[in-house]
Motif scaffolding. Structure first.
Motif, PDB file in Angstrom:
ATOM      1  N   LEU A  86       0.751  -1.184   0.028  1.00 29.14           N
ATOM      2  CA  LEU A  86      -0.071   0.134  -0.092  1.00 29.14           C
ATOM      3  C   LEU A  86       0.760   1.430   0.035  1.00 29.14           C
ATOM      4  O   LEU A  86       0.484   2.176  -0.738  1.00 29.14           O
ATOM      5  CB  LEU A  86      -0.923  -0.132   1.194  1.00 29.14           C
ATOM      6  CG  LEU A  86      -2.099  -0.854   1.149  1.00 29.14           C
ATOM      7  CD1 LEU A  86      -2.646  -0.924   2.537  1.00 29.14           C
ATOM      8  CD2 LEU A  86      -3.109  -0.795   0.206  1.00 29.14           C
ATOM      9  N   GLU A  87       1.788   1.313   0.888  1.00 35.86           N
ATOM     10  CA  GLU A  87       2.907   2.451   0.987  1.00 35.86           C
ATOM     11  C   GLU A  87       3.417   2.773  -0.443  1.00 35.86           C
ATOM     12  O   GLU A  87       3.752   3.658  -0.810  1.00 35.86           O
ATOM     13  CB  GLU A  87       3.889   2.156   2.005  1.00 35.86           C
ATOM     14  CG  GLU A  87       3.123   2.354   3.275  1.00 35.86           C
ATOM     15  CD  GLU A  87       4.015   2.506   4.573  1.00 35.86           C
ATOM     16  OE1 GLU A  87       5.216   2.477   4.442  1.00 35.86           O
ATOM     17  OE2 GLU A  87       3.553   2.404   5.561  1.00 35.86           O
ATOM     18  N   LYS A  88       3.987   1.584  -1.135  1.00 41.97           N
ATOM     19  CA  LYS A  88       4.456   1.877  -2.289  1.00 41.97           C
ATOM     20  C   LYS A  88       3.644   2.447  -3.383  1.00 41.97           C
ATOM     21  O   LYS A  88       4.103   3.131  -4.129  1.00 41.97           O
ATOM     22  CB  LYS A  88       4.956   0.333  -2.703  1.00 41.97           C
ATOM     23  CG  LYS A  88       6.060  -0.400  -2.117  1.00 41.97           C
ATOM     24  CD  LYS A  88       6.453  -1.565  -2.791  1.00 41.97           C
ATOM     25  CE  LYS A  88       7.574  -2.306  -1.976  1.00 41.97           C
ATOM     26  NZ  LYS A  88       8.072  -3.706  -2.497  1.00 41.97           N
ATOM     27  N   LEU A  89       2.273   2.289  -3.103  1.00 45.49           N
ATOM     28  CA  LEU A  89       1.241   2.942  -4.285  1.00 45.49           C
ATOM     29  C   LEU A  89       0.861   4.287  -3.705  1.00 45.49           C
ATOM     30  O   LEU A  89       0.131   4.798  -4.423  1.00 45.49           O
ATOM     31  CB  LEU A  89       0.042   1.857  -4.153  1.00 45.49           C
ATOM     32  CG  LEU A  89       0.215   0.460  -4.891  1.00 45.49           C
ATOM     33  CD1 LEU A  89      -0.826  -0.229  -4.776  1.00 45.49           C
ATOM     34  CD2 LEU A  89       0.566   0.641  -6.297  1.00 45.49           C
ATOM     35  N   GLY A  90       1.385   4.789  -2.609  1.00 49.77           N
ATOM     36  CA  GLY A  90       1.081   6.142  -2.059  1.00 49.77           C
ATOM     37  C   GLY A  90       0.122   6.132  -1.060  1.00 49.77           C
ATOM     38  O   GLY A  90      -0.197   7.194  -0.765  1.00 49.77           O
ATOM     39  N   LYS A 122      -0.705   5.846   2.729  1.00 54.97           N
ATOM     40  CA  LYS A 122      -0.150   5.918   3.784  1.00 54.97           C
ATOM     41  C   LYS A 122      -1.033   5.857   5.018  1.00 54.97           C
ATOM     42  O   LYS A 122      -0.606   5.696   6.262  1.00 54.97           O
ATOM     43  CB  LYS A 122       0.972   7.021   3.847  1.00 54.97           C
ATOM     44  CG  LYS A 122       2.170   6.811   2.907  1.00 54.97           C
ATOM     45  CD  LYS A 122       3.152   7.717   3.013  1.00 54.97           C
ATOM     46  CE  LYS A 122       4.272   7.783   1.792  1.00 54.97           C
ATOM     47  NZ  LYS A 122       5.035   6.472   1.988  1.00 54.97           N
ATOM     48  N   ASN A 123      -2.209   6.280   4.781  1.00 50.04           N
ATOM     49  CA  ASN A 123      -3.317   6.287   5.748  1.00 50.04           C
ATOM     50  C   ASN A 123      -4.251   5.191   5.956  1.00 50.04           C
ATOM     51  O   ASN A 123      -5.055   5.130   5.056  1.00 50.04           O
ATOM     52  CB  ASN A 123      -3.926   7.574   5.464  1.00 50.04           C
ATOM     53  CG  ASN A 123      -4.990   8.124   6.638  1.00 50.04           C
ATOM     54  OD1 ASN A 123      -5.100   7.299   7.701  1.00 50.04           O
ATOM     55  ND2 ASN A 123      -5.921   8.942   6.444  1.00 50.04           N
ATOM     56  N   TYR A 124      -3.776   4.306   6.666  1.00 47.82           N
ATOM     57  CA  TYR A 124      -4.583   2.813   6.730  1.00 47.82           C
ATOM     58  C   TYR A 124      -4.594   2.611   8.268  1.00 47.82           C
ATOM     59  O   TYR A 124      -3.743   2.945   8.928  1.00 47.82           O
ATOM     60  CB  TYR A 124      -3.977   1.948   5.828  1.00 47.82           C
ATOM     61  CG  TYR A 124      -2.477   1.710   6.119  1.00 47.82           C
ATOM     62  CD1 TYR A 124      -2.049   0.997   7.155  1.00 47.82           C
ATOM     63  CD2 TYR A 124      -1.453   2.193   5.406  1.00 47.82           C
ATOM     64  CE1 TYR A 124      -0.854   0.610   7.353  1.00 47.82           C
ATOM     65  CE2 TYR A 124      -0.195   1.977   5.481  1.00 47.82           C
ATOM     66  CZ  TYR A 124       0.282   1.407   6.563  1.00 47.82           C
ATOM     67  OH  TYR A 124       1.708   1.083   6.694  1.00 47.82           O
ATOM     68  N   SER A 151      -7.991   5.045   3.706  1.00 45.64           N
ATOM     69  CA  SER A 151      -8.482   6.314   3.330  1.00 45.64           C
ATOM     70  C   SER A 151      -8.221   6.416   2.043  1.00 45.64           C
ATOM     71  O   SER A 151      -6.983   6.576   1.480  1.00 45.64           O
ATOM     72  CB  SER A 151      -8.128   7.328   4.318  1.00 45.64           C
ATOM     73  OG  SER A 151      -8.707   8.553   3.866  1.00 45.64           O
ATOM     74  N   ASN A 152      -9.319   6.779   1.151  1.00 46.59           N
ATOM     75  CA  ASN A 152      -8.971   6.846  -0.248  1.00 46.59           C
ATOM     76  C   ASN A 152     -10.395   7.895  -0.876  1.00 46.59           C
ATOM     77  O   ASN A 152     -11.609   7.384  -0.609  1.00 46.59           O
ATOM     78  CB  ASN A 152      -8.962   5.452  -0.746  1.00 46.59           C
ATOM     79  CG  ASN A 152      -8.859   5.627  -2.517  1.00 46.59           C
ATOM     80  OD1 ASN A 152      -8.583   6.664  -3.085  1.00 46.59           O
ATOM     81  ND2 ASN A 152      -9.074   4.584  -2.853  1.00 46.59           N
ATOM     82  N   ASP A 153     -10.058   9.018  -1.294  1.00 44.88           N
ATOM     83  CA  ASP A 153     -11.191   9.689  -2.098  1.00 44.88           C
ATOM     84  C   ASP A 153     -11.571   9.091  -3.070  1.00 44.88           C
ATOM     85  O   ASP A 153     -12.738   9.446  -3.704  1.00 44.88           O
ATOM     86  CB  ASP A 153     -10.629  11.278  -2.273  1.00 44.88           C
ATOM     87  CG  ASP A 153     -10.418  11.832  -1.136  1.00 44.88           C
ATOM     88  OD1 ASP A 153     -10.732  11.455  -0.034  1.00 44.88           O
ATOM     89  OD2 ASP A 153      -9.255  12.699  -1.018  1.00 44.88           O
TER      90      ASP A 153
END
Length: 235
Positions: free
Chosen positions: A151-155, A157-159, A195-197
């Motif tokens: 997930l962090e590799k994909l940007g 970071k808010n999880y 978190s993802n808009d």
């Protein structure tokens, strides 16, 4: 659990000891073989399908006010509310506020410390309608670390991740992405929230899980303790 290191597993307090996921054969095998993790958006989870054991239209709401029995009066604007209205009696009435935060949720079932302590009674989960194939993850923290790394590799970071708690039907108060109605309690859910808009599903690939998981052919596992007691868990 063929590896020698897995024969004896210490039970620690406040910990998820196993995770399992039930689903369609092709999806679970892709997770096991390649580590393909599909993470649905909150909106899609709310209206998943006609399976009421899985879909939850209130998942992730922000606030809930339980009213119970209520009288609802409906009237068109400009008309006489006393003489030209429709009156309805309602039960289990609630007022809900949606969450402005959007995101994605990955759902699993957790086997926790309190499930493996005390009386060690039989445990039965109501997930049979989710699919025909089960993956049992023996090392949850390693699995989570791999997911978080991708997930962090994909940007992203808010999880967050954690155990879901369940509120009673007459509960009023704050809700979040880790609280659900008590009718889902038998699922004993553990989840990841990102978190993802963007209202789209996410896919991460973390590699084969053969070193930390296994496919379960039968819908029951047996745990044998060092005191020779046994416990059956129906998945």
């Amino acid at each position: 659990m063929n590896q020698e290191e897995d024969n004896i597993i210490p039970i620690r307090d406040n910990q998820v000891h196993f995770l399992f996921k039930r689903g369609k054969k092709e999806h679970i095998e892709a997770l096991f073989e390649k580590g393909e993790v599909y993470i649905n958006s909150i909106d899609s989870i709310r209206t998943w399908d006609d399976n009421k054991e899985r879909s939850d239209e209130d998942d992730g709401i922000n606030f809930r006010k339980y009213i119970g029995n209520a009288k609802i009066i409906m009237c068109e604007i400009g008309k006489d509310a006393e003489n030209e209205s429709i009156e309805l009696n309602a039960i289990n009435t609630t007022i809900k506020q949606d969450n402005i935060t959007k995101g994605n949720i990955y759902c699993l079932t957790g086997i926790y410390s309190d499930d493996l302590q005390g009386e060690r009674n039989e445990i039965k989960y109501e997930t049979q309608s989710f699919g025909e194939t089960i993956i049992l993850i023996r090392k949850p923290q390693i699995f989570l670390n791999r997911v978080f790394s991708e997930l962090e590799k994909l940007g992203y970071k808010n999880y967050k991740s954690g155990r879901v708690s369940y509120y009673k039907n007459d509960y009023s108060g704050e809700i979040n992405f880790f609280k659900k109605h008590e009718k889902f309690k038998s699922q004993n859910e553990f989840r990841i929230f990102i978190s993802n808009d963007k209202n789209i599903p996410l896919k991460v690939t973390i590699g084969s899980l053969k070193d930390i998981a296994c496919l379960v052919n039968a819908a029951v596992i047996k745990i044998k303790y060092t005191d020779e007691r046994e416990q059956f868990i129906y998945l």
